[in-house]
Design a protein around this motif. Structure first.
Motif, PDB file in Angstrom:
ATOM      1  N   ASP A  44      -6.051  -0.778  -1.486  1.00 26.11           N
ATOM      2  CA  ASP A  44      -6.786  -1.643  -2.400  1.00 26.11           C
ATOM      3  C   ASP A  44      -8.003  -2.286  -1.761  1.00 26.11           C
ATOM      4  O   ASP A  44      -8.161  -2.296  -0.546  1.00 26.11           O
ATOM      5  N   TYR A  45      -8.815  -2.833  -2.616  1.00 20.97           N
ATOM      6  CA  TYR A  45      -9.828  -3.811  -2.237  1.00 20.97           C
ATOM      7  C   TYR A  45      -9.623  -4.992  -3.184  1.00 20.97           C
ATOM      8  O   TYR A  45      -9.714  -4.824  -4.399  1.00 20.97           O
ATOM      9  N   GLY A  61       0.776  -1.232   0.000  1.00 26.10           N
ATOM     10  CA  GLY A  61       0.000   0.000   0.000  1.00 26.10           C
ATOM     11  C   GLY A  61       0.805   1.279   0.000  1.00 26.10           C
ATOM     12  O   GLY A  61       0.379   2.279  -0.566  1.00 26.10           O
ATOM     13  N   ALA A  62       1.978   1.291   0.606  1.00 29.41           N
ATOM     14  CA  ALA A  62       2.734   2.531   0.757  1.00 29.41           C
ATOM     15  C   ALA A  62       3.557   2.902  -0.469  1.00 29.41           C
ATOM     16  O   ALA A  62       4.215   3.944  -0.470  1.00 29.41           O
ATOM     17  N   ILE A  85       7.391   4.477   6.368  1.00 27.23           N
ATOM     18  CA  ILE A  85       6.343   5.192   5.645  1.00 27.23           C
ATOM     19  C   ILE A  85       5.213   4.219   5.360  1.00 27.23           C
ATOM     20  O   ILE A  85       5.418   3.172   4.753  1.00 27.23           O
ATOM     21  N   GLU A  86       4.034   4.588   5.818  1.00 23.99           N
ATOM     22  CA  GLU A  86       2.826   3.772   5.668  1.00 23.99           C
ATOM     23  C   GLU A  86       1.789   4.524   4.849  1.00 23.99           C
ATOM     24  O   GLU A  86       1.827   5.754   4.770  1.00 23.99           O
ATOM     25  N   PHE A 138     -13.844   2.163   4.976  1.00 20.29           N
ATOM     26  CA  PHE A 138     -12.924   1.425   4.121  1.00 20.29           C
ATOM     27  C   PHE A 138     -12.635   2.277   2.897  1.00 20.29           C
ATOM     28  O   PHE A 138     -13.547   2.680   2.181  1.00 20.29           O
ATOM     29  N   VAL A 139     -11.356   2.584   2.683  1.00 20.61           N
ATOM     30  CA  VAL A 139     -10.961   3.475   1.592  1.00 20.61           C
ATOM     31  C   VAL A 139     -10.041   2.773   0.601  1.00 20.61           C
ATOM     32  O   VAL A 139      -9.337   1.820   0.958  1.00 20.61           O
ATOM     33  N   VAL A 140     -10.052   3.275  -0.621  1.00 20.16           N
ATOM     34  CA  VAL A 140      -9.202   2.751  -1.683  1.00 20.16           C
ATOM     35  C   VAL A 140      -8.556   3.908  -2.425  1.00 20.16           C
ATOM     36  O   VAL A 140      -8.974   5.057  -2.310  1.00 20.16           O
ATOM     37  N   GLY A 141      -7.539   3.561  -3.209  1.00 22.94           N
ATOM     38  CA  GLY A 141      -6.851   4.545  -4.030  1.00 22.94           C
ATOM     39  C   GLY A 141      -5.531   4.944  -3.419  1.00 22.94           C
ATOM     40  O   GLY A 141      -5.276   4.728  -2.239  1.00 22.94           O
TER      41      GLY A 141
END
Length: 184
Positions: A163-164, A48-49, A102-103, A156-159
């Protein structure tokens, strides 16, 4: 891909690409103030990061070395499982290094709390945390964040790396999916 390409899969945009980039400028200035000209070992948390790391390190003026870890407390769903495991370890020794994790997002905080302790136990001189997003309402453990982008609601967020089911990471903004996408 942009918002119109998503059709009815996108419920709403929480943070635009411009808002994200402006916040990264601010975070980079803060990081430069703290580290000055000291070497920073940036550890990006996969997957994700990736977007946050790529954009943020290009804005930092201090010398940066990068490495990656894949550490997860997530299953295939939308909630944290609480079980932390290393999927990919570092190639770099952290002994006596100033580490900046970094996250993309801090949700429960379980993964990051474990990761910070793990890196300290490996002899890092300092371990600081930068994250684009934090969900204060979802926290299960207290995490000191040194460089924060945005606090967001417990949705719940994406972008922008998030991801989902391994989709939507490439979006240049952060948004929420319509419930029909994930059965919510």
């Amino acid at each position: 891909m942009d918002a119109k390409d998503m059709g009815n899969d996108l419920e709403k945009i929480l943070l635009t690409e411009e808002q994200l980039q402006n916040k990264l400028d601010e975070m980079a200035r803060d990081i430069d103030e703290v580290y000055g000209s000291e070497d920073i070992l940036v550890i990006g948390v996969l997957r994700g990061a990736v977007m946050v790391v790529a954009d943020l390190v290009r804005k930092i003026h201090a010398p940066v070395t990068m490495d990656w870890m894949a550490v997860s407390s997530y299953g295939s769903g939308t909630k944290s499982s609480g079980v932390v495991r290393i999927l990919k370890d570092l190639d770099t020794d952290v002994m006596e290094r100033d580490v900046l994790i970094i996250e993309d997002i801090i949700d429960s905080g379980l993964t990051l709390s474990w990761l910070k302790s793990n890196l300290e136990s490996r002899g890092a001189r300092s371990v600081r945390i930068a994250t684009m997003l934090r969900k204060p309402e979802a926290a299960k453990v207290e995490i000191d964040v040194d460089f924060l982008g945005f606090d967001i609601p417990n949705e719940f967020v994406v972008g922008y790396g998030l991801d989902y089911a391994e989709d939507y990471r490439h979006l240049p903004f952060i948004g929420t999916l319509a419930p029909h996408v994930y059965g919510g």
